[in-house]
Design a protein around this motif. Structure first.
Motif, PDB file in Angstrom:
ATOM      1  N   ARG A 221      -1.465   3.496  -1.811  1.00 32.44           N
ATOM      2  CA  ARG A 221      -1.965   2.281  -0.555  1.00 32.44           C
ATOM      3  C   ARG A 221      -3.601   2.659  -0.616  1.00 32.44           C
ATOM      4  NH1 ARG A 221      -0.107   5.979   2.230  1.00 32.44           N
ATOM      5  NH2 ARG A 221      -1.851   6.844   3.310  1.00 32.44           N
ATOM      6  N   SER A 223      -5.922   2.147   2.459  1.00 32.07           N
ATOM      7  CA  SER A 223      -5.705   2.880   3.444  1.00 32.07           C
ATOM      8  C   SER A 223      -7.250   3.420   3.683  1.00 32.07           C
ATOM      9  CB  SER A 223      -4.755   3.468   3.952  1.00 32.07           C
ATOM     10  OG  SER A 223      -4.498   5.214   3.524  1.00 32.07           O
ATOM     11  N   GLY A 251      -1.894  -1.858  -5.191  1.00 29.99           N
ATOM     12  CA  GLY A 251      -1.109  -1.678  -3.873  1.00 29.99           C
ATOM     13  C   GLY A 251      -1.971  -2.283  -2.619  1.00 29.99           C
ATOM     14  N   GLU A 252      -1.104  -2.351  -1.548  1.00 27.45           N
ATOM     15  CA  GLU A 252      -1.316  -3.509  -0.572  1.00 27.45           C
ATOM     16  C   GLU A 252      -1.558  -2.093   0.378  1.00 27.45           C
ATOM     17  OE1 GLU A 252      -1.564  -6.281   0.258  1.00 27.45           O
ATOM     18  OE2 GLU A 252      -0.999  -6.750  -1.188  1.00 27.45           O
ATOM     19  N   GLY A 253      -2.197  -2.446   1.169  1.00 33.16           N
ATOM     20  CA  GLY A 253      -2.461  -1.321   2.978  1.00 33.16           C
ATOM     21  C   GLY A 253      -4.116  -2.548   3.656  1.00 33.16           C
ATOM     22  N   ASP A 254      -3.800  -1.803   5.356  1.00 31.01           N
ATOM     23  CA  ASP A 254      -4.472  -2.090   5.885  1.00 31.01           C
ATOM     24  C   ASP A 254      -5.844  -2.553   5.488  1.00 31.01           C
ATOM     25  OD1 ASP A 254      -5.203   0.433   5.872  1.00 31.01           O
ATOM     26  OD2 ASP A 254      -4.486  -0.132   8.304  1.00 31.01           O
ATOM     27  N   ARG A 256      -6.867  -3.850   2.424  1.00 29.30           N
ATOM     28  CA  ARG A 256      -7.026  -4.405   1.006  1.00 29.30           C
ATOM     29  C   ARG A 256      -7.590  -6.148   1.163  1.00 29.30           C
ATOM     30  NH1 ARG A 256      -2.705  -7.891  -2.723  1.00 29.30           N
ATOM     31  NH2 ARG A 256      -3.902  -9.340  -3.875  1.00 29.30           N
ATOM     32  N   THR A 257      -6.971  -6.586   3.013  1.00 31.27           N
ATOM     33  CA  THR A 257      -9.033  -7.829   2.882  1.00 31.27           C
ATOM     34  C   THR A 257      -9.959  -7.355   3.330  1.00 31.27           C
ATOM     35  OG1 THR A 257      -6.692  -8.396   4.053  1.00 31.27           O
ATOM     36  CG2 THR A 257      -8.967  -9.588   4.625  1.00 31.27           C
ATOM     37  N   GLU A 260     -11.994  -6.362   0.014  1.00 25.22           N
ATOM     38  CA  GLU A 260     -12.210  -7.575  -1.031  1.00 25.22           C
ATOM     39  C   GLU A 260     -13.189  -8.576  -0.675  1.00 25.22           C
ATOM     40  OE1 GLU A 260      -8.522 -10.316   0.175  1.00 25.22           O
ATOM     41  OE2 GLU A 260      -7.678  -9.561  -2.752  1.00 25.22           O
ATOM     42  N   GLY A 276      -2.223  -6.362  -5.943  1.00 26.76           N
ATOM     43  CA  GLY A 276      -2.102  -6.026  -4.733  1.00 26.76           C
ATOM     44  C   GLY A 276      -0.112  -5.537  -5.244  1.00 26.76           C
ATOM     45  N   TYR A 277       0.858  -5.168  -4.007  1.00 29.53           N
ATOM     46  CA  TYR A 277       1.787  -4.800  -4.726  1.00 29.53           C
ATOM     47  C   TYR A 277       2.258  -4.560  -6.081  1.00 29.53           C
ATOM     48  CZ  TYR A 277       7.144  -2.614  -5.473  1.00 29.53           C
ATOM     49  OH  TYR A 277       7.650  -2.712  -5.749  1.00 29.53           O
TER      50      TYR A 277
END
Length: 391
Positions: A221, A223, A251-254, A256-257, A260, A276-277
């Motif tokens: 995640r 996070s 993985g995805e999560g708050d 990620r942006t 990046e 990502g996922y």
């Protein structure tokens, strides 16, 4: 051996809605218990699945719920639906010997069943609201209601399971669960689950990476708890040592942006690949391609990704939030800051031309197959069930 009817309650599984690591834990533990001759009924969310299925000897009782509102509202609805399904099952097929809940999500239904039927239950903590949010005294950003349910679950449960000693201390500090009530039962993995015959050169080339370039893999995640930003912050120190290293983030999560943007602002975006996922086949491709896995967690209840890396014979560089690693034997431990994480990665990269980095992955693989196989985990879980049933 006494055959038990076990009711397992979880908001996710591999055969319903899947969110994170609880899904694999619930499914694989349930399947192992079923293979030992026990009856396991998993009460979980329906999603796009049928109301009922029997899969690999496990019975899945899936329920609909109101998916509007926040997560607490959704879990209230899920618990109401689980209670109705449990009551209908009990009326038709009889009692359960033990109930087992996973994390805070099903606490309300377990407490409701206990009050109505005096049914004992076991609760496994997979994380805490404090740990997920990286909180410290005076810096609370989590949900008071979720924390309350975590406390309530520990208070009402006959037995509580924590996955490792450090996490046990966290639970006890937060929720005052007495020592006699808490058992240490680690997470597990099926031997060979992540191992796969892949062509590393082809996998790297497919993503624009030179086949000769080493790859460091983060999976999980995105996070604050899992520390992907700490890894991004470490990357320039690694590139100074090994300029052609690439970093793959799955993985995805708050965060990620944010990560990046960090990579772009630091001028290292060409060395970072944010996927990502990713479905299981992509994850296993990378786990068997990367030269190492990195687990830069700030807080970690267990660290299943360590077992997954070991299953693929990959060494692990992790922070000291992870309690699974024997330093320099089956991985490298760093402190919880980017400079130390970079040092650990550089140490492992420097060893790629010799035997010791590869040997760490081999040593980890042996440990995963012996200590952390699901048969061992299931036996310890059954011991916990029996203690709960005696109370």
């Amino acid at each position: 051996m006494e055959t038990l009817r076990i009711g397992m309650f979880a908001w996710e599984s591999l055969h319903s809605i899947k969110v994170g690591g609880i899904a694999a834990h619930v499914t694989e533990l349930a399947e192992t218990l079923a293979s030992m001759g026990h009856e396991v009924q998993v009460f979980t969310r329906k999603g796009c699945y049928r109301d009922y299925d029997e899969i690999n000897g496990v019975h899945y009782q899936r329920v609909d719920h109101d998916s509007s509102g926040d997560i607490v509202h959704q879990m209230n609805s899920m618990c109401d639906s689980m209670y109705d399904r449990f009551k209908s099952f009990k009326n038709h097929y009889g009692d359960f010997d033990i109930l087992h809940g996973h994390d805070w999500h099903p606490v309300n239904v377990l407490c409701r069943i206990k009050k109505k039927y005096e049914s004992p239950f076991v609760l496994t903590y997979h994380s805490t609201e404090w740990g997920r949010n990286g909180n410290y005294p005076g810096n609370w950003r989590g949900s008071d209601e979720i924390s309350h349910r975590e406390w309530k679950g520990g208070y009402e449960a006959s037995q509580v399971i924590a996955t490792q000693e450090q996490f046990k201390k966290e639970i006890q500090n937060l929720y005052k669960v007495p020592d006699y009530k808490i058992s240490l039962v680690p997470n597990g993995i099926y031997p060979g689950k992540m191992e796969k015959d892949v062509d590393p050169d082809e996998v790297k080339t497919r993503h624009g990476i030179d086949p000769s370039s080493p790859v460091v893999l983060f999976t999980g995640r995105m996070s604050y708890q899992k520390g992907p930003d700490m890894l991004v912050d470490a990357i320039p120190h690694v590139l100074d040592n090994e300029r052609d290293t690439n970093f793959v983030f799955i993985g995805e999560g708050d965060m990620r942006t944010h990560c990046e943007r960090m990579a772009y602002d630091m001028g290292i975006k060409d060395s970072c690949h944010f996927l990502g996922y990713a479905p299981t086949d992509v994850l296993t491709d990378w786990m068997n391609t990367a030269e190492m896995a990195c687990v830069p967690s700030r807080n970690e209840p267990f660290g299943i990704v360590v077992l997954e890396a070991w299953d693929a014979c990959r060494p692990v560089v992790a922070t000291d939030a992870i309690n699974l690693i024997d330093n320099f034997s089956n991985g490298i431990l760093s402190y919880r800051h980017s400079g130390s994480v970079a040092w650990g990665i550089n140490y492992a990269l420097d060893g790629l031309n010799g035997p010791y980095t590869k040997q760490m992955g081999i040593n980890g693989n042996k440990l995963a197959k012996t200590k952390y196989n699901w048969n061992n985990i299931a036996k310890h879980t059954l011991d916990t069930y029996r203690r709960a049933m005696e109370i």
